[in-house]
Design an enzyme around this catalytic site. Sequence first.
Site, PDB file in Angstrom:
ATOM      1  CD  GLU A 258      -7.208   0.908  -6.235  1.00  0.00           C
ATOM      2  OE1 GLU A 258      -8.405   1.200  -6.429  1.00  0.00           O
ATOM      3  OE2 GLU A 258      -6.612   1.176  -5.192  1.00  0.00           O
TER       4      GLU A 258
ATOM      5  CB  THR B 219      -0.934   0.030   1.239  1.00  0.00           C
ATOM      6  OG1 THR B 219      -1.734   1.214   1.196  1.00  0.00           O
ATOM      7  CG2 THR B 219      -0.172   0.019   2.551  1.00  0.00           C
ATOM      8  CB  SER B 220       0.774   4.381  -1.751  1.00  0.00           C
ATOM      9  OG  SER B 220      -0.617   4.521  -1.961  1.00  0.00           O
TER      10      SER B 220
ATOM     11  CG  PHE C 199      -6.246   7.371   6.392  1.00  0.00           C
ATOM     12  CD1 PHE C 199      -6.712   6.905   5.170  1.00  0.00           C
ATOM     13  CD2 PHE C 199      -6.143   6.469   7.450  1.00  0.00           C
ATOM     14  CE1 PHE C 199      -7.076   5.576   5.001  1.00  0.00           C
ATOM     15  CE2 PHE C 199      -6.514   5.128   7.289  1.00  0.00           C
ATOM     16  CZ  PHE C 199      -6.974   4.682   6.062  1.00  0.00           C
TER      17      PHE C 199
ATOM     18  CE  LYS D 250     -10.323   4.134  10.368  1.00  0.00           C
ATOM     19  NZ  LYS D 250      -9.456   4.783   9.382  1.00  0.00           N
TER      20      LYS D 250
ATOM     21  CG  ASP E 235      -9.759  -1.683  -3.146  1.00  0.00           C
ATOM     22  OD1 ASP E 235      -8.944  -0.757  -3.299  1.00  0.00           O
ATOM     23  OD2 ASP E 235     -10.839  -1.729  -3.757  1.00  0.00           O
TER      24      ASP E 235
END
Length: 181
Positions: free
Chosen positions: A33, A7-8, A138, A159, A64
């Site tokens: 993607e 992941t970025s 985020f 969370k 995802d």
Amino acid sequence: MAIRFVTSNEGKVREAREYLTDEVEQIDYDYTEIQSDDLAEIAVAGAREAFEATGSDEPVVVDDAGLFVEALGGFPGPYSAYVEDTVGVERVWRLAKPEDNRRARFRGVVAYYDGERAETFAGAVPGRIVAPRGEGGFGYDPIFEHEGETLAEMSTERKNAISHRGRALAKFADWLAERED
Ligand code: ITT
């Protein structure tokens, strides 16, 4: 076992580290993607591509996720990353008219691939879209409220306890633990 999380997005890795006891290593590889309305299909295709491209036999994980707003027919859904970059999260909240219902759902899929076997773990959290609040998290966290708090107002631990990602990671962690027994 080390888990290579492709992941970025550092926010995702931070959440995975809070959850999984195994070592989580971030691989910043930009997989394609694919266009699909099925998050699992997108995540598995990404995991396979990243596994082949990185040329190591250690398993990879791809996550995802997307925000599905009921009054907008599930938009932005699988296109959430593109919409965040182009439109921005605050305008997604404004797209819903005052008379619309505010119900939304965050969905996520964690896909595991080890060169032979692909497994997916899904999670979802119900909530409402609201005017942005909070400094944490985020992406869409400031506009997604669950039980009176936005995801951006919660600690990572809180969370994770309720989020789409936390739920998917919980299933993944159970599956890993069973395999290692
Ligand atoms: P990678 O594909 O590199 O993992 P990304 O941020 O593009 O990173 P996604 O395609 O899964 O990841 O993300 C879809 C969008 O949803 C993107 O705009 C994210 O910021 C957002 N998103 C994902 N998980 C989220 C979460 O837990 N809270 C808020 N926004 C989230």
